[in-house]
Scaffold this active site. Structure first.
Site, PDB file in Angstrom:
ATOM      1  CB  CYS A 108      31.190  64.226 -15.656  1.00  0.00           C
ATOM      2  SG  CYS A 108      31.210  65.548 -16.845  1.00  0.00           S
ATOM      3  CG  HIS A 242      34.525  61.533 -16.625  1.00  0.00           C
ATOM      4  ND1 HIS A 242      33.580  61.323 -17.608  1.00  0.00           N
ATOM      5  CD2 HIS A 242      34.737  62.872 -16.583  1.00  0.00           C
ATOM      6  CE1 HIS A 242      33.238  62.487 -18.126  1.00  0.00           C
ATOM      7  NE2 HIS A 242      33.929  63.440 -17.526  1.00  0.00           N
ATOM      8  CG  ASN A 272      33.806  64.920 -20.950  1.00  0.00           C
ATOM      9  OD1 ASN A 272      32.877  64.199 -20.611  1.00  0.00           O
ATOM     10  ND2 ASN A 272      34.367  65.797 -20.140  1.00  0.00           N
TER      11      ASN A 272
HETATM   12  N1  ACO Z   1      43.177  74.979 -29.604  1.00  0.00           N
HETATM   13  C1  ACO Z   1      44.291  75.712 -29.532  1.00  0.00           C
HETATM   14  N2  ACO Z   1      44.626  76.422 -28.446  1.00  0.00           N
HETATM   15  C2  ACO Z   1      43.791  76.380 -27.401  1.00  0.00           C
HETATM   16  C3  ACO Z   1      42.600  75.641 -27.402  1.00  0.00           C
HETATM   17  C4  ACO Z   1      42.291  74.927 -28.570  1.00  0.00           C
HETATM   18  N3  ACO Z   1      41.190  74.181 -28.692  1.00  0.00           N
HETATM   19  N4  ACO Z   1      41.992  75.801 -26.224  1.00  0.00           N
HETATM   20  C5  ACO Z   1      42.752  76.606 -25.472  1.00  0.00           C
HETATM   21  N5  ACO Z   1      43.855  76.960 -26.186  1.00  0.00           N
HETATM   22  C6  ACO Z   1      44.955  77.805 -25.768  1.00  0.00           C
HETATM   23  C7  ACO Z   1      44.589  78.701 -24.613  1.00  0.00           C
HETATM   24  O1  ACO Z   1      43.953  79.869 -25.085  1.00  0.00           O
HETATM   25  C8  ACO Z   1      45.929  78.992 -23.993  1.00  0.00           C
HETATM   26  O2  ACO Z   1      46.560  79.995 -24.748  1.00  0.00           O
HETATM   27  P1  ACO Z   1      47.432  81.135 -24.005  1.00  0.00           P
HETATM   28  O3  ACO Z   1      48.531  80.363 -23.307  1.00  0.00           O
HETATM   29  O4  ACO Z   1      47.882  81.975 -25.140  1.00  0.00           O
HETATM   30  O5  ACO Z   1      46.478  81.783 -23.056  1.00  0.00           O
HETATM   31  C9  ACO Z   1      46.719  77.695 -24.244  1.00  0.00           C
HETATM   32  O6  ACO Z   1      45.998  76.994 -25.275  1.00  0.00           O
HETATM   33  C10 ACO Z   1      46.861  76.825 -23.026  1.00  0.00           C
HETATM   34  O7  ACO Z   1      45.608  76.723 -22.424  1.00  0.00           O
HETATM   35  P2  ACO Z   1      45.404  75.882 -21.114  1.00  0.00           P
HETATM   36  O8  ACO Z   1      43.958  75.933 -20.717  1.00  0.00           O
HETATM   37  O9  ACO Z   1      46.395  76.243 -20.107  1.00  0.00           O
HETATM   38  O10 ACO Z   1      45.761  74.422 -21.671  1.00  0.00           O
HETATM   39  P3  ACO Z   1      45.887  73.088 -20.866  1.00  0.00           P
HETATM   40  O11 ACO Z   1      47.174  72.458 -21.173  1.00  0.00           O
HETATM   41  O12 ACO Z   1      45.493  73.235 -19.425  1.00  0.00           O
HETATM   42  O13 ACO Z   1      44.758  72.177 -21.547  1.00  0.00           O
HETATM   43  C11 ACO Z   1      42.495  71.467 -21.217  1.00  0.00           C
HETATM   44  C12 ACO Z   1      43.414  72.626 -21.557  1.00  0.00           C
HETATM   45  C13 ACO Z   1      42.629  70.381 -22.252  1.00  0.00           C
HETATM   46  C14 ACO Z   1      41.050  71.986 -21.198  1.00  0.00           C
HETATM   47  C15 ACO Z   1      42.873  70.915 -19.829  1.00  0.00           C
HETATM   48  O14 ACO Z   1      43.023  71.953 -18.907  1.00  0.00           O
HETATM   49  C16 ACO Z   1      41.869  69.938 -19.319  1.00  0.00           C
HETATM   50  O15 ACO Z   1      41.697  68.854 -19.851  1.00  0.00           O
HETATM   51  N6  ACO Z   1      41.197  70.267 -18.220  1.00  0.00           N
HETATM   52  C17 ACO Z   1      40.219  69.382 -17.647  1.00  0.00           C
HETATM   53  C18 ACO Z   1      38.957  69.566 -18.401  1.00  0.00           C
HETATM   54  C19 ACO Z   1      37.981  68.511 -18.054  1.00  0.00           C
HETATM   55  O16 ACO Z   1      38.336  67.420 -17.686  1.00  0.00           O
HETATM   56  N7  ACO Z   1      36.734  68.888 -18.177  1.00  0.00           N
HETATM   57  C20 ACO Z   1      35.687  68.029 -17.984  1.00  0.00           C
HETATM   58  C21 ACO Z   1      35.529  67.557 -16.557  1.00  0.00           C
HETATM   59  S1  ACO Z   1      34.019  67.864 -15.982  1.00  0.00           S
HETATM   60  C22 ACO Z   1      33.023  67.375 -17.125  1.00  0.00           C
HETATM   61  O17 ACO Z   1      33.303  66.331 -17.722  1.00  0.00           O
HETATM   62  C23 ACO Z   1      31.846  68.234 -17.426  1.00  0.00           C
END
Ligand code: ACO
Length: 317
Positions: A108, A242, A272
């Site tokens: 990215c 980003h 994204n």
């Molecule tokens: N819908 C519903 N529930 C979900 C989903 C979904 N789509 N995805 C995950 N969950 C659940 C998980 O299973 C977890 O359940 P559990 O607590 O029973 O285990 C719960 O939601 C919480 O999951 P977390 O991963 O802790 O949620 P978080 O608040 O951290 O949000 C997210 C997840 C949005 C992915 C966040 O961590 C994030 O944005 N991270 C950065 C990702 C990023 O920026 N990636 C790209 C950068 S690099 C690139 O661009 C290639």
């Protein structure tokens, strides 16, 4: 270096969060509140290479130059329909463009990496007009049964053309430990000399680790780029980050004590789009007339590797 033109193309098909909840255990409330994403565009039966060629032509038109004036073409692509030839060659073939070209894969963060490379060519008089294409077909990369990754990404293409005038005030990039937080392995083939390939060939991400590291890197790089630009932070008109998660953007605004309204974003309807996210955003702001001559823009990117980078530049098209 100076940006003289921008272009972008998004595939026609829009996928809403509600559409995803028809085949995944997810819902609009979870996706929008965690990420800020409402819809994203996905490639269906279009040719990704033709869409990319259109984005290049939009940038050429916006630059008031001819395609033949480009003497270096850098393509940033994490995922395109081709492993070989380089996607820049595939797009050049469509356009009839015969200048030097190559691809980079800096995840990215590829837009800043491509700008740094272009800057070096321009500074050493080895090129006069450089085309940077960020073409990302992310929906080929994710596992559409994995709700924790596939809801985050969209497809998109952004292009800019730069020349050797002086409007970049700072540019910086670096790397942080990635561990196994964001990985996609390539197919192992069927070599009889290697163990059987049992890897997962989709993008695997530890969202929380990526989230924390993204905030750390973006804050660090933005502060460094602003300091090196010698511009007072209050004088910066637009912050373009980003587009991975609205909460990451909000955290940067808070840490820098900059009003959130200066952080332009399009994540709610683009998702994204990896390295294409910032050039698409620049093009949308450019075409909507929001960028004024002399405006100061700060941008920061972050992605797999973990690679990150930031830059401050003057809009002087
Ligand atoms: N819908 C519903 N529930 C979900 C989903 C979904 N789509 N995805 C995950 N969950 C659940 C998980 O299973 C977890 O359940 P559990 O607590 O029973 O285990 C719960 O939601 C919480 O999951 P977390 O991963 O802790 O949620 P978080 O608040 O951290 O949000 C997210 C997840 C949005 C992915 C966040 O961590 C994030 O944005 N991270 C950065 C990702 C990023 O920026 N990636 C790209 C950068 S690099 C690139 O661009 C290639």
């Amino acid at each position: 270096m100076r940006i003289i033109g921008t272009g972008s193309v998004l595939p026609e098909t829009t996928v809403t969060n509600d559409m995803l909840s028809q085949f995944l255990e997810t819902d609009d409330e979870w996706i929008s509140s965690r990420t800020g994403i409402k819809t994203r565009q996905v490639v269906t039966n279009e040719s990704f290479e033709e869409l990319s060629a259109k984005a290049v032509m939009a940038a050429v038109e916006d630059s008031n130059i001819n395609l033949e004036d480009i003497d270096l073409f850098i393509c940033s692509s994490t995922m395109s329909p081709y492993l070989t030839p380089a996607f820049s060659c595939v797009v050049s073939e469509i356009l009839g463009l015969n200048c030097r070209c190559f691809d980079i894969n800096a995840g990215c963060s590829g837009f800043i990496s491509a700008l740094e490379i272009a800057n070096s060519y321009l500074k050493s008089d080895s090129a006069t007009r450089v085309l940077i294409l960020c073409a990302e077909n992310m929906t080929r990369m994710v596992d559409w049964t994995d709700r924790s990754t596939c809801v985050l990404f969209g497809d998109g293409i952004g292009a800019v053309i730069v020349d050797a005038e002086d409007s970049f005030l700072s540019i910086t990039s670096g790397r942080y430990d990635n561990g196994d937080s964001l990985v996609m392995k390539s197919p192992g083939g069927n070599s009889p000399f290697m163990p059987k390939d049992e890897d997962n060939h989709y993008l695997v991400m530890k969202g929380r680790d990526v989230f924390k590291k993204a905030i750390e890197a973006i804050n660090h790089d933005l502060k460094k780029a602003v300091f090196e630009s010698k511009v007072m932070i209050e004088k910066i008109n637009h912050f373009l980050l980003h587009q991975a998660n609205l909460r990451i953007i909000a955290s940067a605004a808070k840490s820098l004590k900059v009003p959130i309204k200066k952080f332009r974003n399009n994540i709610s309807n683009r998702g994204n789009t990896s390295s294409a996210s910032v050039p698409i955003l620049i093009d949308e702001l450019n075409k909507s007339g929001l960028l004024k001559q002399g405006d100061i823009i700060a941008m920061a990117v972050f992605g797999a590797g973990f690679l990150s980078g930031a830059s401050v530049f003057k809009w002087a098209k």
